[in-house]
Design a protein around this motif. Structure first.
Motif, PDB file in Angstrom:
ATOM      1  N   PRO A 496     -69.282 -57.581 -62.726  1.00  0.00           N
ATOM      2  CA  PRO A 496     -69.847 -59.056 -63.312  1.00  0.00           C
ATOM      3  C   PRO A 496     -69.690 -59.245 -64.760  1.00  0.00           C
ATOM      4  N   ASP A 497     -69.864 -58.124 -65.658  1.00  0.00           N
ATOM      5  CA  ASP A 497     -69.676 -58.567 -67.097  1.00  0.00           C
ATOM      6  C   ASP A 497     -68.303 -58.235 -67.695  1.00  0.00           C
ATOM      7  N   ASP A 498     -67.541 -57.900 -66.841  1.00  0.00           N
ATOM      8  CA  ASP A 498     -66.133 -57.829 -67.141  1.00  0.00           C
ATOM      9  C   ASP A 498     -65.418 -59.131 -67.450  1.00  0.00           C
ATOM     10  N   THR A 499     -66.031 -60.025 -66.562  1.00  0.00           N
ATOM     11  CA  THR A 499     -65.669 -61.543 -67.034  1.00  0.00           C
ATOM     12  C   THR A 499     -66.773 -62.388 -66.995  1.00  0.00           C
ATOM     13  N   GLY A 500     -66.655 -63.702 -67.289  1.00  0.00           N
ATOM     14  CA  GLY A 500     -67.466 -64.738 -67.610  1.00  0.00           C
ATOM     15  C   GLY A 500     -67.085 -66.147 -67.792  1.00  0.00           C
ATOM     16  N   THR A 504     -61.853 -65.052 -67.733  1.00  0.00           N
ATOM     17  CA  THR A 504     -61.515 -65.089 -66.363  1.00  0.00           C
ATOM     18  C   THR A 504     -61.001 -63.657 -65.826  1.00  0.00           C
ATOM     19  N   LEU A 505     -60.723 -63.537 -64.604  1.00  0.00           N
ATOM     20  CA  LEU A 505     -60.291 -62.494 -64.056  1.00  0.00           C
ATOM     21  C   LEU A 505     -58.711 -62.144 -64.913  1.00  0.00           C
ATOM     22  N   PRO A 506     -57.976 -63.141 -64.767  1.00  0.00           N
ATOM     23  CA  PRO A 506     -56.632 -62.887 -65.320  1.00  0.00           C
ATOM     24  C   PRO A 506     -56.885 -62.596 -66.814  1.00  0.00           C
ATOM     25  N   ASP A 507     -57.769 -62.929 -67.432  1.00  0.00           N
ATOM     26  CA  ASP A 507     -57.872 -62.716 -68.786  1.00  0.00           C
ATOM     27  C   ASP A 507     -58.381 -61.122 -68.778  1.00  0.00           C
ATOM     28  N   PHE A 508     -59.265 -60.639 -67.921  1.00  0.00           N
ATOM     29  CA  PHE A 508     -59.466 -59.293 -68.145  1.00  0.00           C
ATOM     30  C   PHE A 508     -58.409 -58.561 -67.791  1.00  0.00           C
ATOM     31  N   GLN A 514     -53.535 -50.463 -68.793  1.00  0.00           N
ATOM     32  CA  GLN A 514     -53.206 -49.673 -67.231  1.00  0.00           C
ATOM     33  C   GLN A 514     -52.532 -50.601 -66.275  1.00  0.00           C
ATOM     34  N   PHE A 515     -52.820 -51.890 -66.528  1.00  0.00           N
ATOM     35  CA  PHE A 515     -52.202 -52.672 -65.237  1.00  0.00           C
ATOM     36  C   PHE A 515     -50.879 -53.462 -66.050  1.00  0.00           C
ATOM     37  N   GLN A 516     -49.856 -53.242 -65.550  1.00  0.00           N
ATOM     38  CA  GLN A 516     -48.591 -53.769 -66.012  1.00  0.00           C
ATOM     39  C   GLN A 516     -47.851 -54.789 -65.185  1.00  0.00           C
ATOM     40  N   ASN A 517     -47.625 -54.375 -63.978  1.00  0.00           N
ATOM     41  CA  ASN A 517     -46.963 -55.111 -62.847  1.00  0.00           C
ATOM     42  C   ASN A 517     -47.908 -55.655 -61.802  1.00  0.00           C
ATOM     43  N   ILE A 518     -47.925 -56.611 -61.559  1.00  0.00           N
ATOM     44  CA  ILE A 518     -48.973 -57.076 -60.307  1.00  0.00           C
ATOM     45  C   ILE A 518     -47.997 -57.010 -59.080  1.00  0.00           C
ATOM     46  N   TYR A 519     -48.314 -56.378 -57.987  1.00  0.00           N
ATOM     47  CA  TYR A 519     -47.775 -56.469 -56.646  1.00  0.00           C
ATOM     48  C   TYR A 519     -48.415 -57.611 -55.817  1.00  0.00           C
ATOM     49  N   TYR A 541     -52.398 -68.750 -65.962  1.00  0.00           N
ATOM     50  CA  TYR A 541     -54.019 -68.729 -65.809  1.00  0.00           C
ATOM     51  C   TYR A 541     -54.764 -68.082 -66.923  1.00  0.00           C
ATOM     52  N   TYR A 542     -54.291 -67.535 -68.016  1.00  0.00           N
ATOM     53  CA  TYR A 542     -54.762 -67.144 -69.339  1.00  0.00           C
ATOM     54  C   TYR A 542     -55.755 -68.123 -69.808  1.00  0.00           C
ATOM     55  N   SER A 543     -56.846 -67.712 -70.419  1.00  0.00           N
ATOM     56  CA  SER A 543     -57.397 -68.997 -71.199  1.00  0.00           C
ATOM     57  C   SER A 543     -56.884 -69.339 -72.366  1.00  0.00           C
ATOM     58  N   LYS A 544     -56.283 -68.423 -73.142  1.00  0.00           N
ATOM     59  CA  LYS A 544     -55.476 -68.746 -74.302  1.00  0.00           C
ATOM     60  C   LYS A 544     -54.533 -67.683 -74.506  1.00  0.00           C
ATOM     61  N   LYS A 545     -53.524 -68.307 -75.346  1.00  0.00           N
ATOM     62  CA  LYS A 545     -52.400 -67.280 -75.818  1.00  0.00           C
ATOM     63  C   LYS A 545     -52.879 -66.420 -76.666  1.00  0.00           C
ATOM     64  N   ARG A 546     -52.136 -65.196 -76.633  1.00  0.00           N
ATOM     65  CA  ARG A 546     -52.386 -63.863 -77.737  1.00  0.00           C
ATOM     66  C   ARG A 546     -52.283 -64.687 -79.028  1.00  0.00           C
TER      67      ARG A 546
END
Length: 557
Positions: A496-500, A504-508, A514-519, A541-546
């Motif tokens: 739960p504290d990984d997101t808020g 969001t989950l996409p931000d995390f 470790q997570f490069q390519n989504i299946y 779905y990202y909250s903001k751009k890098r």
């Protein structure tokens, strides 16, 4: 016996030194030589000792040391070859298991399609019968008019038509109890059952009117009824928020009833368990009847039902040529009104049990699966004619094998199942981006940990899948391909504290290397999967751009 070279001092004369060396057993001298070779120490045996068998000591053990090194290299090569062989065997095993997995998936889908064809044929047959029933009803209505006006002596009979309707009613219920239906057939079955019920109500009005005529030779009271012709399935709504669905009611009247005037149709909240402390229970709760139809849109309930089920009833007062009569409809499908999101899961579970079991102790698995599908589509805000992603064959197989595994199921089993699935459904309904990710296959969703590892077994390093956690209801797990030979596919629980609210989950996912390519699941029906770079798939779905640095090393805020 062990020796320390530092104990031999040059203070000893050569004779003493020679005597000491000669007293050392040959086996210990061998050990000292091998040790000096292994650790590259500066060690030599005095020339005086290098005689007889010991003359060959150094050369022999230099050879033995080299031989030992060769043996170690051979062992390492054999271990490496065995490891590569194990990996190859595992790949072959995974390939076979993947083939078996997709074959099983294809078999489940084929079974659902065969069921769908069976259901379609039954629905088409009953739809044809229904059209004939409507014609038969119109004939009864006409015959009753002629009989009352003495234009005909033929007595209307209702029993045979009602029996035929009951037979078709049972056939429809039969396919719901024996087959898992696709959404289209699920909706068609629900609509057809509702039509048959409405037709039975119409015949009932005529039949009651005729029975009174038989007793009095003329109907002395009006024959009226109000029925609900359109309504949503049981649902959880929020206090003070507009109900999105339309309720439609219809006035039924006998052939000898003439209406002079009527009041507006009014919706009322009905409950056997709850008393209200306010009179302002409903808003937008009345409507005018046009052509015997009244529609209610924008209904709003202003009280919480405290986790109890309540119903809507619709009533009106009619002034006829015979009497004045107030008519109230039978109750609507159940409703629970809540005040906050945390109550949703419990309330939705109560309604699911209510609709599925109807006071029965146990029901067929297929009947429950179809009822669950109705509730799931409603909870995820999907319309039957615009389905984005329904529950698929693999989803139902997972649910059945993990939670039930029996042809009949009990309320206790459903309770245990809903403790997990209710939280999953609530996450899809309320958490930001989650439903969109699931609809688009970016969240695979309902799948076991082992199946996830199997699907990723032939993928590249950094490929990952998102699923619903099996052991932590409502949370997500990310399975990903690591560089660990012993555990190639690892699983991370998104806590739960990984997101808020700000993450969001996409931000995390975005910030984890470790997570490069989504299946991504491409087709629920076939189970087809494709791999995409995560920023390409999740970027929207990202909250903001890098924030990128300028040439001078500073960033723009």
């Amino acid at each position: 016996m062990s020796y320390d070279e530092g104990n031999f001092s040059t203070e000893y004369n050569d004779r003493v030194i020679e005597q000491v060396w000669q007293e050392i057993p040959v086996e210990d001298l061998q050990a000292l030589l091998v040790s000096s070779m292994q650790y590259n120490t500066d060690f030599s045996i005095p020339n005086q000792i290098m005689c007889g068998d010991t003359n060959q000591l150094t050369s022999n053990y230099e050879y033995q040391y080299q031989l030992q090194q060769q043996q170690q290299q051979q062992q390492q090569q054999q271990q490496q070859q065995q490891l590569q062989l194990n990996i190859a065997n595992q790949c072959n095993m995974n390939t076979a298991q993947l083939h078996q997995y997709y074959s099983h998936h294809s078999e489940l889908v084929s079974q659902i399609r065969r069921n769908t064809e069976t259901a379609k044929q039954t629905i088409e047959s009953i739809s044809k019968n229904y059209r004939e029933f409507e014609i038969a009803y119109d004939n009864l209505f006409r015959l009753q008019i002629e009989f009352f006006s003495k234009q005909s002596t033929e007595i209307p009979t209702y029993e045979s038509l009602l029996n035929e309707i009951d037979i078709n009613f049972k056939k429809l219920n039969g396919i719901c109890e024996s087959l898992i239906l696709e959404p289209e057939e699920l909706n068609n079955t629900r609509v057809l059952l509702q039509k048959l019920n409405i037709l039975k109500s119409k015949i009932d009005v005529l039949q009651k009117e005729f029975k009174e005529f038989e007793s009095n030779q003329i109907p002395k009271t009006s024959s009226l009824d109000i029925i609900i012709t359109e309504q949503p399935i049981s649902q959880v709504i929020f206090k003070g928020k507009i109900i999105e669905d339309t309720y439609e009611v219809q006035l039924l009247k006998g052939v000898a009833t003439e209406i002079r005037s009527m009041s507006r149709i009014k919706a009322k909240l009905s409950s056997e368990e709850t008393t209200w402390r306010t009179d302002n229970l409903l808003e937008n709760d009345d409507a005018v009847m046009n052509s015997n139809i009244a529609s209610f849109q924008g209904l709003k309930i202003n009280v919480s039902t405290r986790m109890s089920t309540v119903f809507l009833k619709f009533s009106a007062t009619f002034q006829t040529t015979k009497d004045e009569k107030s008519i109230t409809s039978i109750p609507s499908n159940p409703i629970i009104v809540i005040t906050n999101e945390s109550q949703w899961c419990e309330a939705a579970g109560k309604l699911l049990l209510h609709d599925a079991f109807k006071n029965l102790v146990e029901i067929p698995w297929f009947e429950f699966a179809n009822c669950l599908h109705h509730h799931f589509l409603k909870a995820t805000r999907q319309e039957y004619l615009k389905i984005t992603r329904a529950l698929g064959a693999k989803d139902f197989h997972y649910i059945y094998t993990k939670f039930f595994n029996s042809s009949t199921i009990t309320q206790q089993q459903v309770g245990a199942f809903w403790n997990w699935f209710g939280q999953v459904t609530q996450a899809l309904r309320f958490k930001r981006h989650i439903s969109a990710l699931w609809f688009n296959g970016l969240i695979y969703g309902i799948i076991s940990k082992d199946e996830c590892a199997l699907l990723l077994s032939d993928q590249l390093f950094g490929t990952f899948m998102i699923r619903f956690s099996e052991t932590f209801p409502g949370l997500f797990a990310v399975a990903y391909v690591s560089d660990d030979i012993n555990e190639r596919v690892k699983h991370y629980l998104v806590k739960p504290d990984d997101t808020g609210s700000q993450k969001t989950l996409p931000d995390f996912i975005r910030e984890k290397p470790q997570f490069q390519n989504i299946y991504q699941l491409q087709d629920v029906g076939t189970g087809e999967m494709r791999s995409f770079y995560k920023d390409l798939a999740l970027g929207n779905y990202y909250s903001k751009k890098r924030i990128q640095a300028n040439d001078n090393g500073y960033v723009q805020l």
